[in-house]
Design an enzyme around this catalytic site. Structure first.
Site, short mmCIF file in Angstrom:
data_model
loop_
_atom_site.label_atom_id
_atom_site.label_comp_id
_atom_site.label_asym_id
_atom_site.label_seq_id
_atom_site.Cartn_x
_atom_site.Cartn_y
_atom_site.Cartn_z
N PHE A 69 0.88 -1.16 0.00
CA PHE A 69 0.00 0.00 0.00
C PHE A 69 0.92 1.22 0.00
CE2 PHE A 69 -2.61 3.24 1.97
CZ PHE A 69 -3.88 3.00 1.45
N ASP A 122 2.54 -5.14 8.28
CA ASP A 122 1.37 -4.28 8.18
C ASP A 122 0.13 -5.18 8.09
OD1 ASP A 122 -0.77 -2.73 7.25
OD2 ASP A 122 0.57 -1.29 6.29
N TYR A 181 -10.23 0.87 11.04
CA TYR A 181 -11.47 1.27 10.38
C TYR A 181 -11.88 0.32 9.26
CZ TYR A 181 -7.90 3.56 7.48
OH TYR A 181 -6.79 3.82 6.73
N LYS A 182 -11.05 -0.71 8.99
CA LYS A 182 -11.41 -1.69 7.96
C LYS A 182 -12.18 -2.83 8.62
CE LYS A 182 -7.70 0.01 5.03
NZ LYS A 182 -6.30 -0.10 4.63
C1 LIG Z 1 -5.51 1.07 4.57
C2 LIG Z 1 -4.04 0.87 4.67
C3 LIG Z 1 -3.22 1.84 5.25
C4 LIG Z 1 -3.82 3.16 5.67
O1 LIG Z 1 -2.96 3.98 6.37
P1 LIG Z 1 -3.58 5.30 7.06
O2 LIG Z 1 -2.45 5.91 7.75
O3 LIG Z 1 -4.70 4.84 7.94
O4 LIG Z 1 -4.14 6.15 5.98
C5 LIG Z 1 -1.86 1.57 5.37
N1 LIG Z 1 -1.34 0.38 4.96
C6 LIG Z 1 -2.13 -0.58 4.38
C7 LIG Z 1 -1.53 -1.87 3.95
C8 LIG Z 1 -3.48 -0.35 4.21
O5 LIG Z 1 -4.24 -1.27 3.64
#
Ligand SMILES: *Cc1c(COP(=O)(O)O)cnc(C)c1O
Length: 391
Positions: free
Chosen positions: A124, A193, A218-219
């Site tokens: 990501f 992660d 939040y997921k």
């Molecule tokens: C959704 C997601 C994020 C989001 O990071 P934020 O700091 O909450 O915006 C980071 N890493 C992965 C792998 C994700 O899927």
């Protein structure tokens, strides 16, 4: 047997079926995007109302001493069993991006003299951006390596490797035990992660000897838009965990108002500033739905939903291209090749997934509230769109 009959039978036999009633879902919508923003558990609104009216409205400043200040550690302890660890290892604060920075910075301090940070090539984006931002300060080199090649690429030069447990585009599940083991054999640390695995499948951080992990809430944890993320530090690194965002909330004696920083003992030292109480307590309430959920059962349903979805798609859409691994080496999402226009059209028909470039339709399967009839409806609508060449 028709898919419709089969879906109804599978839903009737589903041991998690009753969980759906705990969520506030619009019956007109088929929601398959809980991997991006989980749906609200019903009681969250009521709890937040109480927090605003009573704790904030009546308790005022006194509420900091009645549960607010320690909420990041307390709620971290509630997430601990979902990631395979015990109390005192997880804290809830800040965003995943910010926690990535803290964890990477702590890792390079624990591994001095090693000039390189490895980053999952398919990560990501924010993970790679944060690693690059840190490397710009520390002088490290960031090397992007495919997760499958991480074990071979790591060396004595590697301080830490950052890997996504589940790929956010394809939903491929990575082998946490094997990759962590390979990193440890060359003396490097493993930072995982968990954004797309926590709440989607059992995660075993302690059993796999993982050093550091981050994840968002939040997921699949349904904490609400922008709810704070979590950070995990293995027991063996807690004393040595030093992170540069050394704000007062991580101080040993925050209300001592001393001039110099001294980190708290334990996971609290990963905190930085004042916790965002409204979001934290919404998450706290949302976590109640996990009380009686077996993660083994959750995983079983997630895979079964995915298997059923694959069968429907393949039968109903002759040239469908499924981008998610067919076997069970996947998270809780199915990705199908398709255009943004197709997803927009699906959404206008009440089937909500999402689109990721260059040409991926993502459908999140959230076993606490996704039904077999939901994935069948998505497959049917997608089939109709494809047939009518509308997109
Ligand atoms: C959704 C997601 C994020 C989001 O990071 P934020 O700091 O909450 O915006 C980071 N890493 C992965 C792998 C994700 O899927």
């Amino acid at each position: 047997m028709s898919f419709a009959i089969e879906a109804a039978e599978l839903d009737a036999a589903d041991p998690l079926a009753a969980k759906r009633a705990e969520f506030d879902l619009d019956p007109a919508v088929t929601y398959l995007d809980g991997n991006s923003l989980g749906a609200p558990p019903r009681h969250v609104a009521e709890r937040l109302d109480e927090v605003v009216r009573e704790q904030w409205g009546r308790g005022l400043i006194r509420s900091w001493k009645q549960g607010w200040w320690d909420a990041p550690e307390r709620i971290g302890d509630r997430i601990a069993p979902l990631v395979g660890t015990g109390p005192g290892r997880v804290v809830v604060c800040d965003s995943t991006s910010v926690n990535l920075f803290k964890a990477l910075a702590a890792a390079i301090r624990l591994r001095p003299g090693r000039p390189e940070i490895l980053v999952d090539a398919a990560t990501f984006p924010t993970d790679g951006y944060m690693a690059a931002g840190l490397a710009g300060l520390s002088g490290h080199t960031v090397r992007r390596v495919a997760a499958g090649e991480m074990a071979a690429a790591a060396s004595e030069r590697t301080a830490v490797a950052l890997i996504n447990h589940v790929d956010y585009v394809t939903a491929e599940l990575r082998d946490m035990g094997a990759i962590t083991g390979a990193l440890h054999r060359v003396g490097a640390l493993a930072l995982w992660d968990l954004c797309h695995s926590v709440g989607a499948l059992p995660v075993e951080l302690d059993a796999h000897d993982v050093d550091l992990a981050v994840g968002c809430t939040y997921k699949f944890l349904n904490g609400g838009p922008g709810s704070p993320a979590f950070l995990y530090v293995a027991g063996k690194w807690l004393d040595g965990f030093e992170q540069p965002l050394s704000g007062w909330a991580g101080h040993r004696d925050p209300f001592g108002m001393t001039e110099t920083y001294e980190g708290k003992a334990g996971i609290g030292r990963a905190r930085s500033g004042t916790p965002d109480i409204l979001s934290l307590l919404a998450l706290d309430a949302a976590l109640d739905v996990w009380r009686d959920v077996s993660l083994v059962e959750l995983r079983r349903k997630s895979l079964s939903l995915g298997d059923f979805f694959v069968r429907c798609l393949e039968e109903l859409i002759p040239d469908v291209r499924i981008l998610t691994p067919r076997g069970h080496g996947r998270g809780s999402q199915l990705s199908v090749a398709g255009s943004e226009k197709t997803m927009d059209e699906l959404i206008s028909r009440g089937v909500i997934g999402d689109f990721r470039p260059p040409a991926v339709l993502r459908f999140g399967l959230t076993p606490l509230y996704t039904r077999y009839v939901d994935v069948l409806r998505a497959a049917n609508e997608l089939a109709q769109l494809t047939e009518s060449n509308e997109v």
